[in-house]
Design a protein around this motif. Structure first.
Motif, PDB file in Angstrom:
ATOM      1  N   ARG A 165      37.650  31.396  41.972  1.00 44.22           N
ATOM      2  CA  ARG A 165      38.594  30.345  41.555  1.00 44.22           C
ATOM      3  C   ARG A 165      39.742  30.724  40.941  1.00 44.22           C
ATOM      4  NH1 ARG A 165      35.172  26.054  38.431  1.00 44.22           N
ATOM      5  NH2 ARG A 165      37.373  25.082  38.643  1.00 44.22           N
ATOM      6  N   THR A 166      39.579  31.542  40.071  1.00 45.52           N
ATOM      7  CA  THR A 166      40.726  32.346  39.214  1.00 45.52           C
ATOM      8  C   THR A 166      41.796  32.946  40.213  1.00 45.52           C
ATOM      9  OG1 THR A 166      39.844  32.446  36.891  1.00 45.52           O
ATOM     10  CG2 THR A 166      41.388  34.107  37.711  1.00 45.52           C
TER      11      THR A 166
ATOM     12  N   ALA B  43      33.509  31.908  39.641  1.00 45.30           N
ATOM     13  CA  ALA B  43      34.374  31.502  38.870  1.00 45.30           C
ATOM     14  C   ALA B  43      35.467  32.475  39.150  1.00 45.30           C
ATOM     15  CB  ALA B  43      34.048  32.026  37.483  1.00 45.30           C
ATOM     16  N   THR B  44      35.283  33.771  39.386  1.00 44.91           N
ATOM     17  CA  THR B  44      36.423  34.875  39.621  1.00 44.91           C
ATOM     18  C   THR B  44      37.107  34.539  40.872  1.00 44.91           C
ATOM     19  OG1 THR B  44      34.603  36.261  38.652  1.00 44.91           O
ATOM     20  CG2 THR B  44      36.791  37.341  39.700  1.00 44.91           C
TER      21      THR B  44
ATOM     22  N   ARG C 202      43.420  30.265  42.213  1.00 40.95           N
ATOM     23  CA  ARG C 202      44.697  29.635  41.637  1.00 40.95           C
ATOM     24  C   ARG C 202      45.578  30.334  41.472  1.00 40.95           C
ATOM     25  NH1 ARG C 202      41.885  25.859  36.885  1.00 40.95           N
ATOM     26  NH2 ARG C 202      41.014  24.474  38.209  1.00 40.95           N
ATOM     27  N   LYS C 203      45.360  31.902  41.354  1.00 41.30           N
ATOM     28  CA  LYS C 203      46.532  32.582  41.122  1.00 41.30           C
ATOM     29  C   LYS C 203      47.403  32.802  42.443  1.00 41.30           C
ATOM     30  CE  LYS C 203      44.723  36.251  38.307  1.00 41.30           C
ATOM     31  NZ  LYS C 203      44.089  37.640  38.209  1.00 41.30           N
ATOM     32  N   LEU C 204      46.989  32.615  43.745  1.00 40.83           N
ATOM     33  CA  LEU C 204      47.665  32.625  44.696  1.00 40.83           C
ATOM     34  C   LEU C 204      48.519  31.372  45.069  1.00 40.83           C
ATOM     35  CD1 LEU C 204      44.911  34.104  47.235  1.00 40.83           C
ATOM     36  CD2 LEU C 204      47.212  34.996  46.806  1.00 40.83           C
TER      37      LEU C 204
ATOM     38  N   THR D 133      50.336  41.376  34.467  1.00 45.72           N
ATOM     39  CA  THR D 133      49.256  40.487  34.281  1.00 45.72           C
ATOM     40  C   THR D 133      47.956  41.137  34.503  1.00 45.72           C
ATOM     41  OG1 THR D 133      49.451  39.654  36.751  1.00 45.72           O
ATOM     42  CG2 THR D 133      50.633  38.312  34.727  1.00 45.72           C
TER      43      THR D 133
ATOM     44  N   VAL E 189      39.779  39.092  31.256  1.00 45.45           N
ATOM     45  CA  VAL E 189      38.855  38.230  31.447  1.00 45.45           C
ATOM     46  C   VAL E 189      37.941  38.289  32.387  1.00 45.45           C
ATOM     47  CG1 VAL E 189      40.429  36.364  30.679  1.00 45.45           C
ATOM     48  CG2 VAL E 189      40.259  37.031  33.131  1.00 45.45           C
ATOM     49  N   GLU E 190      38.032  39.549  33.144  1.00 42.46           N
ATOM     50  CA  GLU E 190      36.947  39.969  33.827  1.00 42.46           C
ATOM     51  C   GLU E 190      37.122  41.496  33.816  1.00 42.46           C
ATOM     52  OE1 GLU E 190      34.073  40.912  34.846  1.00 42.46           O
ATOM     53  OE2 GLU E 190      33.745  38.926  36.064  1.00 42.46           O
TER      54      GLU E 190
ATOM     55  N   THR F 212      49.381  28.973  42.660  1.00 45.44           N
ATOM     56  CA  THR F 212      50.346  28.669  41.521  1.00 45.44           C
ATOM     57  C   THR F 212      51.503  29.247  41.740  1.00 45.44           C
ATOM     58  OG1 THR F 212      49.288  30.063  40.214  1.00 45.44           O
ATOM     59  CG2 THR F 212      48.510  27.744  40.096  1.00 45.44           C
TER      60      THR F 212
ATOM     61  N   LEU G 125      45.937  40.880  31.397  1.00 44.89           N
ATOM     62  CA  LEU G 125      45.024  39.659  31.275  1.00 44.89           C
ATOM     63  C   LEU G 125      43.838  39.379  32.243  1.00 44.89           C
ATOM     64  CD1 LEU G 125      44.789  37.378  29.348  1.00 44.89           C
ATOM     65  CD2 LEU G 125      46.494  36.181  30.611  1.00 44.89           C
ATOM     66  N   THR G 126      44.032  39.950  33.571  1.00 42.47           N
ATOM     67  CA  THR G 126      43.030  39.947  34.734  1.00 42.47           C
ATOM     68  C   THR G 126      41.628  40.658  34.190  1.00 42.47           C
ATOM     69  OG1 THR G 126      44.600  39.654  36.214  1.00 42.47           O
ATOM     70  CG2 THR G 126      42.479  40.385  37.176  1.00 42.47           C
ATOM     71  N   TYR G 127      42.026  41.807  33.626  1.00 41.23           N
ATOM     72  CA  TYR G 127      40.838  42.687  33.339  1.00 41.23           C
ATOM     73  C   TYR G 127      40.268  42.271  31.873  1.00 41.23           C
ATOM     74  CZ  TYR G 127      41.793  45.580  37.381  1.00 41.23           C
ATOM     75  OH  TYR G 127      41.796  45.809  38.676  1.00 41.23           O
TER      76      TYR G 127
END
Ligand SMILES: Nc1ncnc2c1ncn2[C@@H]1O[C@H](COP(=O)(O)OP(=O)(O)OP(=O)(O)O)[C@@H](O)[C@H]1O
Ligand SMILES: [Mg+2]
Lengths: 270, 307
Positions: free
Chosen positions: A6-7, A3-4, A10-12, A96, A103-104, A14, A99-101
């Motif tokens: 994929r996140t 999951a981490t 996707r950051k890269l 950001t 969610v993880e 988008t 938000l990154t930390y």
């Protein structure tokens, strides 16, 4: 972890910046591939022999081809490095990280995911950069009447290793960003080191008869992966075997990431 | 202290957070109950955001603890499915579209991409889902921040100044939405530096100033503090001063340097009228005033700042 990953991936993908860098790198490598192929063929034609010697020093067409086709990791590795760096500094710049930390909160995992997620992007930069170089280089070699050597397995091996080297560079960029997360500072230091400091140090070390030290520098290690070094052929010096170059460069990435982990990554996010 | 902690309860205990010489949070303790909207209030620089950052594991406390349902935020298995938090209205990558912004975090939170469209719909951003966030207005950013917190359908909502930049319609919508969430039994903590912004929405208030707790109660408890005041004006300034000094020395405050005018706290107009009559003092004005909640808030926080 998936999951981490994929996140982070996707950051890269988008954002637009990496397309811009990819296109800029490809254009740069078309130019360099063509120019270098041209200059090697001209040089090869004029310095055919050393005075008073029967041996010719005409550049081996195989060496020319390998050197030209692997110019990307020698001269354009800074592009995948920047993409790697941005994956960390961009978060700091746009705040950001919060938000990154959120969610993880396991920050080490986030860093590992960034390192891993940079690999497919690095492959893409390797493919694009190397393809652009080979296309332009082979075209010019062909036009100049030289052999493109594209039938040679060792040439293809060098081309593959060129992609590999670019991939590792992207990961090194992530490690560097972790150590220096301020975007402006990171880019300035990166450009200064790769374009100025390391080339000078390499030439300097050769001049003081310490070429063995120069081969451990990151840029030299990156070139060693492909086994065809522009600097080494220009300035002389030693080169690590390809697999040692690979290990050294991966080592730089992991070392930087490790330093970042225990310094900037554990800081308060405010 | 051992106590049964409900999963949605926030508990701040003796929290201290210093930045060099600055004590941003100073021995702060309070709890936030589920099923209610709690206003977290204090003037600028009071330490609200810092408290929330420590609670959310973004900053390490100097001492003390801050927990969600008895656990530190970092120890929660899927934190974004338990707590939805929005700290700053500006923390988006400007180059991403609203939908891409949400899609980035969806895998980590563990929700499908379709959830992104749902929350965009909820906050009213569906029509601009594919526009770059860089071009968003402050209110649109607030809505996107709220949408992000909703992705994991969390039990606890923590929103830092969510009304900033919202238009009146947006504020009304936000109020209703927060009430709706609390009605579902969720914990809702909203920070603000103005009481009036949240006073119609919140059930409880936690007021801090200079990092310290100055008041924590439900809204009724705060209203009790409001009490009543009487404005008294007399042409005989000296006589008024003498009367006030004799009868209500502690309850008086001057009125903007107006000689012969005084504001009396917790005294009824009838009491003042009868005392003035007995003293033979001529009065030109005797008017009861409701002391606004905002006044109470200002006074509570000003006392702490002065102390
Ligand atoms: N990273 C930091 N470094 C130094 N001081 C800080 C830092 N973050 C906050 N502070 C200080 O801590 C105090 C509390 O700040 P905080 O942002 O928590 O206040 P706030 O209540 O959220 O205010 P506002 O209503 O303006 O948002 C302030 O004095 C601020 O200057
Ligand atoms: Mg704040």
């Amino acid at each position: 972890m998936t999951a981490t990953l994929r996140t982070e991936f996707r950051k890269l993908v988008t954002t637009r910046i990496w397309w811009v860098l990819l296109a800029a790198m490809a254009a740069y490598m078309v130019f360099l591939g063509a120019t270098m192929a041209f200059s090697f063929t001209v040089d090869g034609g004029t310095t055919t022999s050393v005075t008073g010697s029967t041996t010719t020093t005409q550049l081996d067409p195989l060496d020319i081809a390998r050197t030209v086709y692997t110019l990307a990791p020698a001269l354009a590795y800074v592009f995948p490095v920047i993409v790697g760096v941005l994956s960390i500094t961009g978060e700091v710049r746009h705040k950001t990280t919060t938000l990154t930390y959120l969610v993880e909160p396991r920050r080490g995992r986030v860093l590992v995911a960034k390192l891993v997620a940079s690999l497919p992007v690095g492959v893409l930069f390797g493919l694009a950069g190397t393809a652009a170089t080979v296309l332009a280089g082979a075209t010019v070699l062909g036009i100049r009447g030289d052999a493109t050597m594209l039938g040679e397995p060792t040439v293809w091996r060098a081309i593959g290793l060129s992609v590999l080297a670019m991939t590792v560079w992207c990961m090194v960029g992530v490690g560097f960003g972790a150590v220096l997360p301020n975007q402006v500072a990171a880019i300035v230091v990166l450009l200064a080191f790769t374009q100025f400091v390391e080339p000078l140090v390499r030439i300097g070390l050769v001049a003081v008869h310490a070429p063995g030290v120069a081969q451990w520098l990151p840029g030299a290690a990156g070139e060693a992966i492909t086994g065809a070094s522009l600097y080494t052929s220009l300035a002389g010096g030693q080169m690590l075997p390809w697999w040692q170059g690979l290990l050294v460069l991966v080592g730089y990435g992991l070392l930087l990431a490790g330093i970042g982990r225990v310094t900037t990554v554990r800081r308060d996010v405010t | 202290m051992i106590s049964a902690t409900s999963p949605g309860e926030l508990r701040i205990e003796h929290l201290v957070k210093t930045f060099g010489p600055v004590r941003a949070v100073d021995d702060l303790s309070f709890t936030v109950a589920p099923g209610r909207v709690t206003g977290f209030l204090g003037p600028n620089g009071a330490g609200k955001t810092t408290t929330l950052r420590v609670l959310l594991g973004l900053a390490a406390p100097t001492s003390g603890t801050a927990t969600v349902g008895g656990r530190r935020y970092a120890d929660i298995e899927h934190p974004a499915r338990v707590v939805g938090a929005a700290l700053e209205a500006t923390s988006f990558h400007p180059g991403r579209s609203a939908r891409d912004h949400l899609r980035v975090y969806a895998p980590q939170i563990g929700v499908p991409d379709s959830r992104c469209d749902e929350v965009l719909e909820t906050v009213g951003l569906a029509p601009v889902a594919h526009r770059r966030v860089g071009g968003f207005s402050m209110g649109m950013r607030q809505r996107l921040g709220l949408a992000t917190t909703l992705l994991g359908d969390p039990q606890v909502m923590i929103l830092d100044e969510p009304a900033n930049g919202l238009d009146p319609e947006g504020i009304a919508w936000l109020r209703g939405f927060l009430r709706y969430l609390a009605g579902q039994g969720r914990t809702v903590l909203v920070s603000s530096h103005v009481l009036s912004e949240v006073q119609q929405t919140v059930d409880d208030v936690v007021i801090i100033a200079k990092g310290r707790l100055v008041h924590a109660s439900d809204m009724a408890g705060l209203r009790d503090l409001a009490g009543s005041q009487v404005m008294v004006v007399s042409p005989d300034a000296a006589g008024l001063r003498a009367l006030v000094a004799r009868r209500w020395p502690a309850a008086a405050s001057p009125v903007d340097g107006r000689d012969g005018a005084v504001l009396l706290r917790d005294v009824s107009a009838a009491e003042v009228g009868s005392a003035a009559f007995a003293a033979g003092l001529e009065l030109h004005e005797l008017s009861p005033r409701d002391r606004g909640l905002e006044d109470v808030f200002l006074q509570l926080t000003a006392e702490e700042v002065a102390a």
